[in-house]
Design a protein around this motif. Structure first.
Motif, PDB file in Angstrom:
ATOM      1  N   THR A  42      35.626 -84.591 -12.780  1.00  0.00           N
ATOM      2  CA  THR A  42      35.826 -83.422 -13.649  1.00  0.00           C
ATOM      3  C   THR A  42      35.638 -82.157 -12.831  1.00  0.00           C
ATOM      4  O   THR A  42      35.102 -82.191 -11.726  1.00  0.00           O
ATOM      5  CB  THR A  42      34.812 -83.417 -14.805  1.00  0.00           C
ATOM      6  N   ASN A  43      36.045 -81.034 -13.413  1.00  0.00           N
ATOM      7  CA  ASN A  43      35.806 -79.754 -12.751  1.00  0.00           C
ATOM      8  C   ASN A  43      34.313 -79.546 -12.509  1.00  0.00           C
ATOM      9  O   ASN A  43      33.920 -79.034 -11.460  1.00  0.00           O
ATOM     10  CB  ASN A  43      36.377 -78.594 -13.573  1.00  0.00           C
ATOM     11  N   GLN A  44      33.484 -79.917 -13.471  1.00  0.00           N
ATOM     12  CA  GLN A  44      32.039 -79.736 -13.301  1.00  0.00           C
ATOM     13  C   GLN A  44      31.511 -80.543 -12.121  1.00  0.00           C
ATOM     14  O   GLN A  44      30.714 -80.044 -11.324  1.00  0.00           O
ATOM     15  CB  GLN A  44      31.295 -80.113 -14.587  1.00  0.00           C
TER      16      GLN A  44
ATOM     17  N   TYR B 131      28.917 -72.553 -14.660  1.00  0.00           N
ATOM     18  CA  TYR B 131      28.147 -73.781 -14.822  1.00  0.00           C
ATOM     19  C   TYR B 131      27.148 -73.938 -13.678  1.00  0.00           C
ATOM     20  O   TYR B 131      25.963 -74.202 -13.899  1.00  0.00           O
ATOM     21  CB  TYR B 131      29.132 -74.948 -14.869  1.00  0.00           C
ATOM     22  N   VAL B 132      27.596 -73.752 -12.448  1.00  0.00           N
ATOM     23  CA  VAL B 132      26.723 -73.873 -11.278  1.00  0.00           C
ATOM     24  C   VAL B 132      25.721 -72.717 -11.234  1.00  0.00           C
ATOM     25  O   VAL B 132      24.518 -72.929 -11.074  1.00  0.00           O
ATOM     26  CB  VAL B 132      27.548 -73.937  -9.975  1.00  0.00           C
ATOM     27  N   VAL B 133      26.202 -71.504 -11.368  1.00  0.00           N
ATOM     28  CA  VAL B 133      25.339 -70.327 -11.242  1.00  0.00           C
ATOM     29  C   VAL B 133      24.272 -70.304 -12.332  1.00  0.00           C
ATOM     30  O   VAL B 133      23.083 -70.122 -12.053  1.00  0.00           O
ATOM     31  CB  VAL B 133      26.174 -69.028 -11.237  1.00  0.00           C
ATOM     32  N   LYS B 134      24.673 -70.517 -13.582  1.00  0.00           N
ATOM     33  CA  LYS B 134      23.693 -70.491 -14.675  1.00  0.00           C
ATOM     34  C   LYS B 134      22.768 -71.702 -14.635  1.00  0.00           C
ATOM     35  O   LYS B 134      21.592 -71.600 -14.994  1.00  0.00           O
ATOM     36  CB  LYS B 134      24.394 -70.393 -16.024  1.00  0.00           C
TER      37      LYS B 134
ATOM     38  N   PRO C  82      21.841 -67.629  -6.239  1.00  0.00           N
ATOM     39  CA  PRO C  82      23.189 -67.907  -6.733  1.00  0.00           C
ATOM     40  C   PRO C  82      23.876 -66.621  -7.192  1.00  0.00           C
ATOM     41  O   PRO C  82      23.252 -65.770  -7.833  1.00  0.00           O
ATOM     42  CB  PRO C  82      22.973 -68.867  -7.898  1.00  0.00           C
ATOM     43  N   GLN C  83      25.148 -66.502  -6.857  1.00  0.00           N
ATOM     44  CA  GLN C  83      25.941 -65.323  -7.206  1.00  0.00           C
ATOM     45  C   GLN C  83      27.258 -65.782  -7.808  1.00  0.00           C
ATOM     46  O   GLN C  83      27.939 -66.630  -7.217  1.00  0.00           O
ATOM     47  CB  GLN C  83      26.247 -64.491  -5.954  1.00  0.00           C
ATOM     48  N   TRP C  84      27.625 -65.196  -8.932  1.00  0.00           N
ATOM     49  CA  TRP C  84      28.911 -65.517  -9.527  1.00  0.00           C
ATOM     50  C   TRP C  84      29.973 -64.594  -8.957  1.00  0.00           C
ATOM     51  O   TRP C  84      29.750 -63.391  -8.781  1.00  0.00           O
ATOM     52  CB  TRP C  84      28.856 -65.375 -11.046  1.00  0.00           C
ATOM     53  N   VAL C  85      31.124 -65.156  -8.639  1.00  0.00           N
ATOM     54  CA  VAL C  85      32.275 -64.382  -8.190  1.00  0.00           C
ATOM     55  C   VAL C  85      33.453 -64.789  -9.073  1.00  0.00           C
ATOM     56  O   VAL C  85      33.643 -65.973  -9.349  1.00  0.00           O
ATOM     57  CB  VAL C  85      32.569 -64.605  -6.688  1.00  0.00           C
ATOM     58  N   ARG C  86      34.189 -63.819  -9.558  1.00  0.00           N
ATOM     59  CA  ARG C  86      35.326 -64.125 -10.422  1.00  0.00           C
ATOM     60  C   ARG C  86      36.387 -64.880  -9.620  1.00  0.00           C
ATOM     61  O   ARG C  86      36.804 -64.433  -8.559  1.00  0.00           O
ATOM     62  CB  ARG C  86      35.917 -62.844 -11.006  1.00  0.00           C
ATOM     63  N   GLY C  87      36.794 -66.024 -10.136  1.00  0.00           N
ATOM     64  CA  GLY C  87      37.826 -66.810  -9.468  1.00  0.00           C
ATOM     65  C   GLY C  87      39.189 -66.158  -9.555  1.00  0.00           C
ATOM     66  O   GLY C  87      39.492 -65.442 -10.515  1.00  0.00           O
TER      67      GLY C  87
END
Length: 173
Positions: free
Chosen positions: A44-46, A74-77, A119-124
């Motif tokens: 899965t994507n996860q 999912y990863v960042v949170k 962890p840092q979120w970056v917009r895909g």
């Protein structure tokens, strides 16, 4: 001195489906850039996103400071917000159900605990040069997992590919 890890995973042409992961690793002070990727198989994507984060952290020395960039909330949170609740509830989510992908989460947490991970979120798909960097040409690093990894790649989950790339492209401001 901080390591920078960009991690991405994806399934293609469907979710679930053939999946792969990719990592761009930047050594402290821009001392080097390397590109790592692998085919997971059906997933899965996860699973693909978690695998990418795990593979990225595995390549950073224990004790090091790491900025882990992912376009996966999912990863960042999971690393920054949900972990304490999951652990307090015995790896059950807020609904009382078992947390999905527990084995991968526990592996990721152990790797993160051995490093100082932020962890840092970056917009895909939004033009971030490293989130789009893949095998020396712009393209989402986890995109097209089935096409990119299952045909010409010939690797498997136990045969990831790695290459060192001369000099990183300029990092966007």
């Amino acid at each position: 001195m901080t390591w920078i890890v960009y991690a991405d995973g994806a399934c293609a042409p469907s979710n679930p489906g053939p999946s792969g992961w990719g990592v761009v690793l930047i050594a402290p002070e821009g001392a080097g850039l390397s590109d790592h990727f692998g085919f997971i198989g059906p997933g899965t994507n996860q699973i693909a996103e978690l695998t990418a984060a795990i593979e990225g952290l595995r390549r950073v020395p224990a004790g090091a400071a790491v900025e882990l960039f992912s376009d996966s909330q999912y990863v960042v949170k999971g690393l920054s917000e949900w972990r304490s609740g999951w652990e307090r509830r015995g790896f059950r989510n807020s609904k009382g159900e078992p947390v999905a992908n527990q084995g991968l989460w526990k592996t990721l947490f152990a790797l993160a605990d051995a490093r100082r991970v932020r962890p840092q979120w970056v917009r895909g798909h939004a033009g971030d040069v490293y989130n789009a960097y893949r095998a020396g040409r712009p393209r989402p690093i986890g995109a097209g997992a089935g096409a990119a990894y299952s045909g010409s790649h010939r690797g498997g989950p136990d045969r990831p590919r790695t290459r060192t790339v001369p000099g990183p492209p300029p990092r966007p401001q």
